[in-house]
Enzyme design. Sequence first.
Site, PDB file in Angstrom:
ATOM      1  N   PRO A  10       2.901  -4.211   3.542  1.00 60.56           N
ATOM      2  CA  PRO A  10       2.787  -3.523   2.259  1.00 60.56           C
ATOM      3  C   PRO A  10       3.611  -2.231   2.154  1.00 60.56           C
ATOM      4  CG  PRO A  10       0.775  -3.272   3.539  1.00 60.56           C
ATOM      5  CD  PRO A  10       1.610  -4.302   4.247  1.00 60.56           C
ATOM      6  N   ASN A  11       4.141  -2.057   0.975  1.00 58.93           N
ATOM      7  CA  ASN A  11       4.919  -0.865   0.574  1.00 58.93           C
ATOM      8  C   ASN A  11       6.329  -0.831   1.165  1.00 58.93           C
ATOM      9  OD1 ASN A  11       2.782   0.388  -1.007  1.00 58.93           O
ATOM     10  ND2 ASN A  11       1.767   0.683   0.955  1.00 58.93           N
ATOM     11  N   ARG A  18      10.588   5.266  -1.077  1.00 59.44           N
ATOM     12  CA  ARG A  18       9.278   5.648  -0.552  1.00 59.44           C
ATOM     13  C   ARG A  18       9.433   6.725   0.525  1.00 59.44           C
ATOM     14  NH1 ARG A  18       5.788   2.091   3.760  1.00 59.44           N
ATOM     15  NH2 ARG A  18       4.005   3.479   3.765  1.00 59.44           N
ATOM     16  N   TYR A  23      10.838   7.624   5.926  1.00 59.41           N
ATOM     17  CA  TYR A  23      11.304   6.243   6.119  1.00 59.41           C
ATOM     18  C   TYR A  23      12.807   6.058   5.889  1.00 59.41           C
ATOM     19  CZ  TYR A  23       6.313   5.307   6.217  1.00 59.41           C
ATOM     20  OH  TYR A  23       4.977   5.315   6.551  1.00 59.41           O
ATOM     21  N   ASN A  75       6.757  -5.850  10.982  1.00 56.83           N
ATOM     22  CA  ASN A  75       6.296  -4.499  10.693  1.00 56.83           C
ATOM     23  C   ASN A  75       5.082  -4.672   9.782  1.00 56.83           C
ATOM     24  OD1 ASN A  75       5.728  -1.935   9.868  1.00 56.83           O
ATOM     25  ND2 ASN A  75       7.841  -1.364   9.379  1.00 56.83           N
ATOM     26  N   ALA A  78       0.852  -0.626   6.828  1.00 58.94           N
ATOM     27  CA  ALA A  78      -0.508  -0.073   6.905  1.00 58.94           C
ATOM     28  C   ALA A  78      -1.491  -1.045   7.551  1.00 58.94           C
ATOM     29  CB  ALA A  78      -0.984   0.327   5.516  1.00 58.94           C
ATOM     30  N   ASP A  88      -5.376 -11.889  14.295  1.00 59.20           N
ATOM     31  CA  ASP A  88      -5.920 -13.202  14.656  1.00 59.20           C
ATOM     32  C   ASP A  88      -4.958 -14.326  14.283  1.00 59.20           C
ATOM     33  OD1 ASP A  88      -8.175 -12.030  15.694  1.00 59.20           O
ATOM     34  OD2 ASP A  88      -9.510 -12.597  14.047  1.00 59.20           O
ATOM     35  N   GLU A  99       6.589  -5.898  17.521  1.00 57.47           N
ATOM     36  CA  GLU A  99       6.063  -5.030  16.456  1.00 57.47           C
ATOM     37  C   GLU A  99       7.068  -3.886  16.242  1.00 57.47           C
ATOM     38  OE1 GLU A  99       2.284  -3.415  17.658  1.00 57.47           O
ATOM     39  OE2 GLU A  99       2.295  -1.885  16.086  1.00 57.47           O
ATOM     40  N   HIS A 101       8.082  -0.356  13.905  1.00 63.04           N
ATOM     41  CA  HIS A 101       7.762   0.680  12.915  1.00 63.04           C
ATOM     42  C   HIS A 101       8.980   1.568  12.738  1.00 63.04           C
ATOM     43  CE1 HIS A 101       3.606  -0.481  12.978  1.00 63.04           C
ATOM     44  NE2 HIS A 101       3.682  -0.502  14.295  1.00 63.04           N
ATOM     45  N   ARG A 108       2.407  11.156  14.023  1.00 59.59           N
ATOM     46  CA  ARG A 108       1.912  11.328  12.654  1.00 59.59           C
ATOM     47  C   ARG A 108       0.378  11.472  12.668  1.00 59.59           C
ATOM     48  NH1 ARG A 108       4.508   6.942   8.926  1.00 59.59           N
ATOM     49  NH2 ARG A 108       3.636   8.358   7.364  1.00 59.59           N
TER      50      ARG A 108
HETATM   51  C1  DQA Z   1       5.030   1.966   9.242  1.00 57.10           C
HETATM   52  C2  DQA Z   1       3.998   2.982   9.759  1.00 57.10           C
HETATM   53  C3  DQA Z   1       2.628   2.714   9.145  1.00 57.10           C
HETATM   54  O1  DQA Z   1       1.692   3.667   9.636  1.00 57.10           O
HETATM   55  C4  DQA Z   1       2.711   2.841   7.642  1.00 57.10           C
HETATM   56  O2  DQA Z   1       1.468   2.543   7.057  1.00 57.10           O
HETATM   57  C5  DQA Z   1       3.800   2.038   7.025  1.00 57.10           C
HETATM   58  C6  DQA Z   1       5.078   1.935   7.731  1.00 57.10           C
HETATM   59  C7  DQA Z   1       6.448   2.299   9.723  1.00 57.10           C
HETATM   60  O3  DQA Z   1       7.311   1.422   9.616  1.00 57.10           O
HETATM   61  O4  DQA Z   1       6.702   3.405  10.197  1.00 57.10           O
HETATM   62  O5  DQA Z   1       3.673   1.535   5.930  1.00 57.10           O
HETATM   63  O6  DQA Z   1       4.686   0.690   9.742  1.00 57.10           O
END
Ligand code: DQA
Length: 146
Positions: A10-11, A18, A23, A75, A78, A88, A99, A101, A108
């Site tokens: 998300p986002n 954003r 980011y 990624n 949130a 799961d 994973e 980020h 943070r």
């Molecule tokens: C994120 C870090 C997460 O804490 C955050 O909610 C995101 C982006 C990152 O890519 O740094 O949406 O996954």
Amino acid sequence: MATILVINGPNLNMLGRREPEIYGSETLDDIIEGLIELADEYNVRLFDFQSNAEHEIVERIHQAMDDGTNYIIINPAAFTHTSVAIRDALATINVPFIEVHLSNVYKREAFRKHSYFSDIADGVIAGLGTKGYQLAFEAAIEKLEA
Ligand code: DQA
């Protein structure tokens, strides 16, 4: 042909607009374009998926069991810090994943320090911005070739 699925939570569709101080200014399309170039170079197939909805990500992961996906780069955004359901789903399909980020979640807010994914991931990359996706992609290719 090896197939790598890239999942963004998300986002992340809002990247570029954003919180650019956290980011960066690149968009998700920029990231995926860079990965498409790598995929062409290494002759691997790339599937790309972004959703803001937890159940859609769960369903896309289930689909990966039957669509030839050999490796996942995710990624979870949130959902990293909240989603037992996505964890799961990844455990269910038994496809290895990295994973990623963009930001360094460890410097943070405290709630970002816990991930539901890291202990079952092949690897974790945080804080290297969009470069993290490229590194994860290259690592996935190396693992698939090994
Ligand atoms: C994120 C870090 C997460 O804490 C955050 O909610 C995101 C982006 C990152 O890519 O740094 O949406 O996954």
